[in-house]
Design an enzyme around this catalytic site. Structure first.
Site, short mmCIF file in Angstrom:
data_model
loop_
_atom_site.label_atom_id
_atom_site.label_comp_id
_atom_site.label_asym_id
_atom_site.label_seq_id
_atom_site.Cartn_x
_atom_site.Cartn_y
_atom_site.Cartn_z
N CYS A 2 0.94 -1.08 0.49
CA CYS A 2 0.14 -0.35 0.26
C CYS A 2 0.98 1.11 -0.07
O CYS A 2 1.36 1.25 0.63
CB CYS A 2 -0.94 0.04 0.91
SG CYS A 2 -2.35 -1.74 1.19
N ARG A 27 3.55 -0.61 -4.50
CA ARG A 27 3.84 -0.89 -3.66
C ARG A 27 2.11 -1.59 -3.55
O ARG A 27 2.07 -1.90 -2.32
CB ARG A 27 3.44 0.22 -2.70
CG ARG A 27 4.88 1.11 -2.29
CD ARG A 27 4.83 2.14 -1.42
NE ARG A 27 5.01 1.62 0.13
CZ ARG A 27 5.46 1.23 1.31
NH1 ARG A 27 7.05 1.55 0.44
NH2 ARG A 27 5.61 0.03 1.97
N TRP A 75 -2.80 -2.34 -1.10
CA TRP A 75 -2.57 -4.31 -1.64
C TRP A 75 -3.52 -4.86 -1.08
O TRP A 75 -3.11 -4.37 0.65
CB TRP A 75 -1.51 -4.41 -2.06
CG TRP A 75 -1.03 -5.98 -1.92
CD1 TRP A 75 -0.51 -6.59 -2.74
CD2 TRP A 75 -1.43 -7.11 -1.14
NE1 TRP A 75 0.43 -7.47 -3.15
CE2 TRP A 75 -0.45 -7.93 -1.60
CE3 TRP A 75 -1.12 -7.29 0.22
CZ2 TRP A 75 -0.09 -8.96 -0.87
CZ3 TRP A 75 -1.18 -8.30 0.74
CH2 TRP A 75 -0.70 -9.61 0.02
N ASN A 101 -2.07 2.05 5.71
CA ASN A 101 -1.51 0.47 5.64
C ASN A 101 -1.06 -0.42 6.25
O ASN A 101 -0.44 0.36 7.63
CB ASN A 101 0.04 1.41 4.70
CG ASN A 101 1.16 0.59 4.73
OD1 ASN A 101 0.90 -1.27 3.77
ND2 ASN A 101 2.79 0.69 4.39
N GLY A 102 -0.98 -1.44 6.43
CA GLY A 102 -0.58 -2.19 7.78
C GLY A 102 -2.08 -2.93 7.70
O GLY A 102 -3.26 -3.56 6.63
N GLU A 484 16.20 -18.20 -8.00
CA GLU A 484 15.94 -17.34 -7.85
C GLU A 484 14.91 -17.28 -9.82
O GLU A 484 14.67 -16.55 -10.25
CB GLU A 484 17.54 -16.18 -7.56
CG GLU A 484 16.93 -14.70 -8.27
CD GLU A 484 15.56 -13.99 -7.73
OE1 GLU A 484 15.41 -14.85 -6.72
OE2 GLU A 484 15.82 -12.38 -8.07
N LYS A 488 11.46 -15.58 -10.33
CA LYS A 488 11.38 -14.44 -11.58
C LYS A 488 10.76 -14.89 -12.09
O LYS A 488 9.28 -14.13 -12.44
CB LYS A 488 12.65 -13.88 -12.72
CG LYS A 488 13.89 -13.29 -11.48
CD LYS A 488 13.87 -12.27 -10.94
CE LYS A 488 13.27 -11.63 -10.09
NZ LYS A 488 13.22 -11.29 -8.81
N GLU A 491 7.19 -15.24 -10.65
CA GLU A 491 6.53 -13.54 -10.34
C GLU A 491 5.83 -12.68 -11.47
O GLU A 491 4.64 -12.55 -11.85
CB GLU A 491 7.29 -12.77 -9.81
CG GLU A 491 7.90 -12.98 -8.38
CD GLU A 491 9.42 -12.05 -8.18
OE1 GLU A 491 9.22 -11.46 -7.31
OE2 GLU A 491 10.55 -12.19 -9.12
N HIS A 507 15.65 -38.10 -7.48
CA HIS A 507 14.51 -38.50 -6.34
C HIS A 507 12.95 -37.68 -6.10
O HIS A 507 12.44 -37.75 -4.93
CB HIS A 507 15.16 -37.65 -4.27
CG HIS A 507 16.57 -38.39 -4.50
ND1 HIS A 507 16.86 -39.70 -4.27
CD2 HIS A 507 17.77 -37.59 -4.24
CE1 HIS A 507 18.07 -39.57 -4.14
NE2 HIS A 507 19.04 -38.69 -4.50
N LYS A 610 5.91 -4.61 -3.43
CA LYS A 610 7.44 -4.90 -3.77
C LYS A 610 7.67 -4.79 -2.45
O LYS A 610 8.90 -5.38 -1.99
CB LYS A 610 7.67 -3.27 -4.95
CG LYS A 610 9.30 -3.74 -3.89
CD LYS A 610 9.58 -3.04 -5.33
CE LYS A 610 11.29 -3.11 -5.64
NZ LYS A 610 11.34 -4.88 -6.12
#
Ligand code: G6P
Length: 615
Positions: A2, A27, A75, A101-102, A484, A488, A491, A507, A610
């Site tokens: 947010c 955000r 968000w 925000n939170g 990573e 990517k 996402e 395995h 983010k």
């Protein structure tokens, strides 16, 4: 998570607030809204979807004469993204509007109490509880700062709140607990925002707020108090980057720009931290050599991409220092009761410096008396502020949600910490440290060389797009790079992508391979560690035998891998431990191109934000 903006000054508030929201959209971007005040009226508009939706739905809310307002980009946590649940939330009497925000953890109890008092709620959010509470308090004396102070005393959880009142066109009041809020100080104008990016076009003078503070910005200046109502202070500082850093600079997306900024970002992160004799100088971290010598165990805590930087660092720290090093996801760390004491060094890695899971893990480590060293890209953010020591990466602002240049600079900073530990403890000779540092300093040029020839990588990405699934394999430091690379792709492209330790394939995961499955193998240098190299070449053969199409990321001139892989992405030669600074780069480009081929928004992938300021 947010983005929030507040403004009081002489400019048209709607312009300043929307401009700030544009820069904070990274955000959160599932809905947005503004509240503007002028002439006893409160103009409020909010809309689900990206900021563009709000801009076309502003209508009467604009109040062109308004020079005081707040704005929010969301968000969602409580309540689906919708017009109703978007912020700002007005109080029942419509006199105040609030953004948040939170997460307000005791919202259920407070909502019950307010409903029993006859308040009717218009949304499913936890935020509206704060708006209704603030409205009730404001009705008592018409003083927004006092009302905010009383309201905060009832709230639990993590929150940054901003509020305006219809009959006070000169004031925005903010409150901060566990979520970020900075003040921007201009000429006769003041800003409040989650991040300086929101106001950097207007001023570079900022004030960092502390935990549990309330700030009032008005035409006459700013006033800070603590949650108890006593006067308090923030820390003034100068923002050392300008607006061009937060713009695309000729690239079509922020992600492409940030990928290409990596050589500079890594060089900047190393600059000034190595002296002429080749020793590491980390005076800025606020830990003495003796402190480093007292350490007998290292824990690394981080989330997402930063966690992958931590996984790479484990190999380097254990190899260079012989100190045991564990890496743990921040969200798991404190629930596992890890064994920590005064001689444990906890390294937290966080680009934003405000990831709630990592912040809570840092607090847990501090409670257990461990020393905490933070690696962060955000000066003055909460995690570095609460840590014993800090080493800042110098990636510059990273806007794209998927982290790229922050990752590489985290690696560079972690290598410095590892070598510094080895140097201060006398585990490595000075010339050995210098030899690694020389290699490290040579890396930015190698990254630049690699970036010059990305078209073959893009072509492979476009060809792989049709398959809808990509697997990544690696060994040693190549394993976190595989993780990573897969992250990517998940996402950005929303396809199944998974990274495996190459030795684990047999395995279980090998059953995922069928005809044409793209497998990207991160191959270590054939020089020196040839055993490791040989093993992954065997793994390449195993997957090829089952129909995989293998793309090998290997060192330039690695003919053995060239024989077995279907395609080769060559990276400049590098010592094994430092290779992730190079091998991660084509995987970023691969993910960006594959997602673009599928028509995805690579700067703002769905469902993500983010900076994740909730647990
Ligand atoms: C979010 C971002 C990731 C990032 C992670 C950790 O999930 O989308 O890109 O790696 O948070 O963030 P931090 O700021 O703590 O590095």
């Amino acid at each position: 998570m947010c983005g929030i903006v507040g403004y009081v000054g002489q400019r048209q508030a709607v312009e300043v607030v929307l401009d700030g929201l544009r820069r904070l959209e990274y955000r959160g971007y599932d809905s947005a809204g503004v509240a503007l005040v002028a002439g006893g009226a409160l103009g409020l508009a909010k809309k689900a979807g990206k900021l563009a939706n709000l801009e076309s739905a502003l209508g009467d809310a604009v109040l062109p004469e308004s020079t005081c307002g707040i704005g929010h980009t969301r968000w969602a946590t409580h309540g689906v993204p919708s017009d109703r649940n978007a912020h700002p939330h007005p109080s029942a009497d419509g006199r105040i509007a609030l953004i948040h925000n939170g997460i307000i953890e005791n919202f259920g109890q407070l909502r019950g109490e307010l409903e029993a008092d006859g308040v009717q709620f218009a949304s499913e959010t936890d935020t509206e509880v704060a708006a209704q509470l603030l409205g009730r308090e404001y009705a008592l004396d018409g003083d927004l700062t006092e009302a905010m102070t009383r309201a905060c005393a009832r709230l639990e959880g993590a929150f940054t709140l901003l509020a305006v009142a219809a009959d006070d066109p000169d004031t925005v009041v903010g409150a901060r607990r566990n979520s970020p809020l900075v003040v921007g100080v201009g000429e006769g104008e003041y800003f409040l925002a989650s991040d300086v990016a929101a106001f950097i076009a207007y001023t570079t003078d900022a004030i960092e707020l502390g935990q549990d503070q309330i700030v009032t910005i008005g035409r006459g200046g700013i006033a800070i108090r603590d949650f108890g109502g006593d006067p308090s202070e923030g820390r003034p500082y100068k923002v050392d980057w300008d607006i061009t850093a937060a713009e695309k600079g000729g690239y079509d997306t922020f992600m492409r720009k940030e990928i290409n900024e990596q050589p500079t970002a890594v060089a900047d992160t190393l600059r000034g931290r190595i002296d002429e004799s080749g020793q590491i100088v980390l005076d800025e971290v606020r830990m003495s050599d003796q402190d480093f010598r007292d350490i007998d165990k290292v824990f690394i805590i981080a989330c997402g991409t930063s966690y992958h930087a931590g996984l790479v660092t484990k190999y380097a720290i254990e190899h260079w220092t012989r100190i045991p090093c564990e890496v743990e996801l921040s969200s798991e760390f404190r629930y596992r009761d890890p064994v920590l004491d005064r001689s444990t060094l906890v390294i937290s890695i966080s680009q934003s410096g405000e990831t709630m899971d990592t912040l809570m893990a840092v607090r847990h480590a501090k409670d257990q008396k461990a020393r905490v060293l933070s690696i962060s890209n955000t000066v003055g953010s909460t995690i570095p502020r609460e840590s014993d020591a800090v080493l800042y990466t110098r990636a510059g602002i990273e806007v794209a949600v998927a982290s790229t240049k922050a990752f590489l600079t985290q690696l560079a900073a972690c290598y410095l910490v590892g070598l510094h530990l080895a140097q201060t403890r006398g585990i490595m000779y000075a010339d050995e440290v210098k030899a690694v540092l020389d290699e490290l300093v040579a890396t930015p040029d190698k990254i630049a060389t690699l970036l010059k020839d990305m078209e073959p990588v893009r072509e492979l990405a476009r060809e792989s797009a049709a398959f809808g699934r990509v697997l990544f394999i690696g060994r040693h430091v190549g394993y976190p790079v595989a993780l990573e690379g897969a992250l990517k792709l998940k996402e950005l492209a929303y396809i199944h992508a998974e990274g495996f330790a190459a030795g684990e394939l047999k395995h279980g995961p090998i059953s995922l391979i069928d005809d044409g499955t793209p497998v990207i193998a991160i191959v270590p240098s054939p020089r020196g560690r040839s055993l490791l190299h040989d093993k992954i070449v065997s793994n390449i053969q195993e997957v090829k035998a089952r129909g995989a199409k293998v793309i090998a990321v290997c060192e330039d001139g690695d003919d053995i891998t060239g024989v077995h892989a279907d395609h080769v992405i060559a990276t400049p030669a590098s010592p094994t431990l430092l290779a992730p600074l190079l091998t991660a780069v084509p995987l970023q480009e691969f993910a960006a191109e594959l997602a673009t081929a599928l028509g995805k928004d690579i700067d703002q992938p769905r469902n993500l934000a983010k900076s994740v300021t909730v647990e």
